[in-house]
Design a protein around this motif. Structure first.
Motif, PDB file in Angstrom:
ATOM      1  N   ARG A   1       1.804   3.479   8.489  1.00 48.49           N
ATOM      2  CA  ARG A   1       0.673   3.300   7.559  1.00 48.49           C
ATOM      3  C   ARG A   1       0.384   4.608   6.822  1.00 48.49           C
ATOM      4  O   ARG A   1       0.041   4.597   5.644  1.00 48.49           O
TER       5      ARG A   1
ATOM      6  N   PHE B   1     -15.925  -1.707   4.415  1.00 50.94           N
ATOM      7  CA  PHE B   1     -14.834  -2.452   3.770  1.00 50.94           C
ATOM      8  C   PHE B   1     -15.008  -3.943   4.107  1.00 50.94           C
ATOM      9  O   PHE B   1     -14.367  -4.488   5.014  1.00 50.94           O
TER      10      PHE B   1
ATOM     11  N   LYS C   1      -9.044  -3.468 -10.216  1.00 46.72           N
ATOM     12  CA  LYS C   1      -7.814  -3.453  -9.405  1.00 46.72           C
ATOM     13  C   LYS C   1      -6.875  -4.620  -9.732  1.00 46.72           C
ATOM     14  O   LYS C   1      -7.295  -5.790  -9.735  1.00 46.72           O
TER      15      LYS C   1
ATOM     16  N   HIS D   1      -0.486  -8.571   8.967  1.00 51.03           N
ATOM     17  CA  HIS D   1       0.538  -9.497   8.481  1.00 51.03           C
ATOM     18  C   HIS D   1       1.848  -9.405   9.234  1.00 51.03           C
ATOM     19  O   HIS D   1       2.614 -10.351   9.271  1.00 51.03           O
TER      20      HIS D   1
ATOM     21  N   GLU E   1     -12.280   3.980  -2.744  1.00 51.35           N
ATOM     22  CA  GLU E   1     -12.406   2.564  -3.134  1.00 51.35           C
ATOM     23  C   GLU E   1     -13.594   1.965  -2.374  1.00 51.35           C
ATOM     24  O   GLU E   1     -13.836   2.325  -1.209  1.00 51.35           O
TER      25      GLU E   1
ATOM     26  N   ASN F   1      -1.722  -3.472  10.518  1.00 53.55           N
ATOM     27  CA  ASN F   1      -1.369  -4.448   9.492  1.00 53.55           C
ATOM     28  C   ASN F   1      -1.405  -5.820  10.153  1.00 53.55           C
ATOM     29  O   ASN F   1      -0.625  -6.078  11.083  1.00 53.55           O
TER      30      ASN F   1
ATOM     31  N   ASN G   1      -8.817   2.115   1.073  1.00 51.18           N
ATOM     32  CA  ASN G   1      -9.243   1.735   2.431  1.00 51.18           C
ATOM     33  C   ASN G   1      -8.007   1.105   3.050  1.00 51.18           C
ATOM     34  O   ASN G   1      -7.662  -0.034   2.730  1.00 51.18           O
ATOM     35  N   THR G   2      -7.313   1.826   3.909  1.00 52.13           N
ATOM     36  CA  THR G   2      -6.086   1.290   4.501  1.00 52.13           C
ATOM     37  C   THR G   2      -6.276   1.095   5.999  1.00 52.13           C
ATOM     38  O   THR G   2      -6.320   2.069   6.757  1.00 52.13           O
ATOM     39  N   PRO G   3      -6.397  -0.184   6.418  1.00 55.95           N
ATOM     40  CA  PRO G   3      -6.541  -0.432   7.862  1.00 55.95           C
ATOM     41  C   PRO G   3      -5.346   0.130   8.625  1.00 55.95           C
ATOM     42  O   PRO G   3      -4.207   0.052   8.157  1.00 55.95           O
TER      43      PRO G   3
ATOM     44  N   ASN H   1      -3.994  -0.377  -3.010  1.00 54.06           N
ATOM     45  CA  ASN H   1      -2.653  -0.976  -2.943  1.00 54.06           C
ATOM     46  C   ASN H   1      -1.845  -0.703  -4.213  1.00 54.06           C
ATOM     47  O   ASN H   1      -0.606  -0.645  -4.157  1.00 54.06           O
TER      48      ASN H   1
ATOM     49  N   HIS I   1      -8.214  -9.672   5.679  1.00 54.60           N
ATOM     50  CA  HIS I   1      -8.044  -8.784   4.512  1.00 54.60           C
ATOM     51  C   HIS I   1      -8.186  -9.672   3.270  1.00 54.60           C
ATOM     52  O   HIS I   1      -7.200 -10.072   2.647  1.00 54.60           O
TER      53      HIS I   1
HETATM   54  N1  CDT Z   1      -7.543  -1.822   0.171  1.00 58.19           N
HETATM   55  C1  CDT Z   1      -6.202  -1.980   0.122  1.00 58.19           C
HETATM   56  O1  CDT Z   1      -5.649  -2.288  -0.918  1.00 58.19           O
HETATM   57  N2  CDT Z   1      -5.526  -1.834   1.284  1.00 58.19           N
HETATM   58  C2  CDT Z   1      -4.134  -2.110   1.401  1.00 58.19           C
HETATM   59  C3  CDT Z   1      -3.870  -2.715   2.731  1.00 58.19           C
HETATM   60  C4  CDT Z   1      -2.679  -3.570   2.701  1.00 58.19           C
HETATM   61  S1  CDT Z   1      -2.400  -4.416   4.209  1.00 58.19           S
HETATM   62  C5  CDT Z   1      -3.003  -5.984   3.862  1.00 58.19           C
HETATM   63  C6  CDT Z   1      -3.248  -0.869   1.202  1.00 58.19           C
HETATM   64  O2  CDT Z   1      -2.224  -0.997   0.535  1.00 58.19           O
HETATM   65  O3  CDT Z   1      -3.532   0.181   1.759  1.00 58.19           O
END
Ligand code: CDT
Length: 313
Positions: A213, A57, A128, A205, A51, A203, A198-200, A174, A145
């Motif tokens: 993760r 990112f 998306k 939140h 992505e 999180n 791209n998954t940080p 996502n 984000h």
């Molecule tokens: N890029 C992307 O969609 N990343 C999301 C992070 C979610 S946390 C706000 C994911 O689902 O990996």
């Protein structure tokens, strides 16, 4: 047990290590071309890239729309910087999936993926649908984000395209956590779903334990591959982009739900599988014979409700 004659797709995932703010599109595309060559050499006919593969990112940064448009969005696809990837695909005779930020001539912005066939022609586009994150500035957070600020919800639906004698659907990051993504494509007879992410690793939140993760990423892919009788190929952009770490674990998952290839690094890394598409038929003819066993008359709430409500009377 009756098994069909194998029908195989050489499927590669080209995971990317970090793309830093200072990196140019030209250097990024050179990395993609290099991985495409390696994938071809290892038997791949189709390569899945991440992505937003062409830049860092950027939704992690609170910047103006004008700056984002100027630095991170593609106004043309292919454009001068990305043309070499299309040329190489044609030369090698391989198809590919690529995620990028799309700015339309009308000024609309989407988190987009394209499917390109082995002649270098774009044959499908996906924008998306499940956009995570927020649109407001969160100065107290270690990073942002901002997908809900920078992108509109995709308007093309979940479609399936026929290429390389295979029915392939697309998703982005996502989307992979939502079962509807896969089921809508499985109902169009998709055999493979490809996606980039791209998954940080943190999180912002809630205080999610970091190991989740990766485990929730894998569970989502494995469960949905099995329940929809599809191959799933998922490509990360990962490692530390200017100090912001993202998970790796790019994988190719079989319709059995089993991982048949997994990246071990957080760098540019190609993984390959010979995806036997008859495994899709094995499950779809039996436990997941949709026509025989699904009961849509009892699934109404799935499309009637977005959020959870009261029990039905
Ligand atoms: N890029 C992307 O969609 N990343 C999301 C992070 C979610 S946390 C706000 C994911 O689902 O990996």
């Amino acid at each position: 047990m009756i098994m069909s004659t194998p029908r195989k797709l050489g499927l590669a995932v080209a995971q990317m290590g970090p793309v830093h703010l200072a990196d140019t599109r030209e250097t990024v595309v050179a990395r993609l071309v290099e991985m495409m060559r390696e994938a071809k050499g290892r038997g791949a006919e189709f390569v899945v890239f991440p992505e937003l593969a062409l830049t860092t990112f950027f939704p992690r940064y609170w910047i103006s729309d004008e700056e984002a448009n100027e630095k991170y969005f593609e106004k043309q696809m292919p454009g001068p910087a990305t043309q070499p990837l299309f040329d190489e695909a044609k030369k090698l005779g391989v198809g590919f999936y690529l995620g990028y930020a799309e700015l339309t001539p009308e000024g609309r912005r989407f988190n987009t993926a394209i499917m390109v066939d082995q002649t270098g022609a774009i044959i499908g586009k996906y924008r998306k649908i499940h956009l995570p994150g927020h649109s407001d500035h969160k100065p107290e957070a270690p990073f942002q984000h901002l997908e809900k600020k920078f992108f509109e919800v995709g308007d093309l639906g979940f479609r399936v395209f026929d290429t390389l004698n295979t029915k392939i659907g697309m998703a982005l990051c996502n989307d992979r956590r939502w079962p509807e993504t896969y089921r809508v494509m499985a109902l169009q007879s998709a055999e493979v779903v490809v996606l980039g992410y791209n998954t940080p690793s943190w999180n912002i939140h809630w205080n999610e334990p970091m190991h989740l993760r990766t485990s929730t990423h894998l569970i989502s892919l494995q469960a949905n591959a099995y329940q929809n009788a599809i191959w799933v190929a998922a490509a990360a952009k990962c490692g530390s982009e200017d100090g912001h770490h993202m998970i790796g674990s790019s994988v190719i998952v079989a319709p059995t739900g089993e991982i048949v290839a997994r990246a071990i690094s957080e760098e540019d890394e190609v993984i390959v599988a010979s995806a036997d598409l008859t495994w899709c038929e094995n499950f779809r003819n039996h436990v997941f014979n949709f026509a025989k066993h699904r009961r849509p008359e009892h699934y109404g709430l799935i499309v009637e409700r977005t959020g959870a409500g009261d029990p039905i009377a």
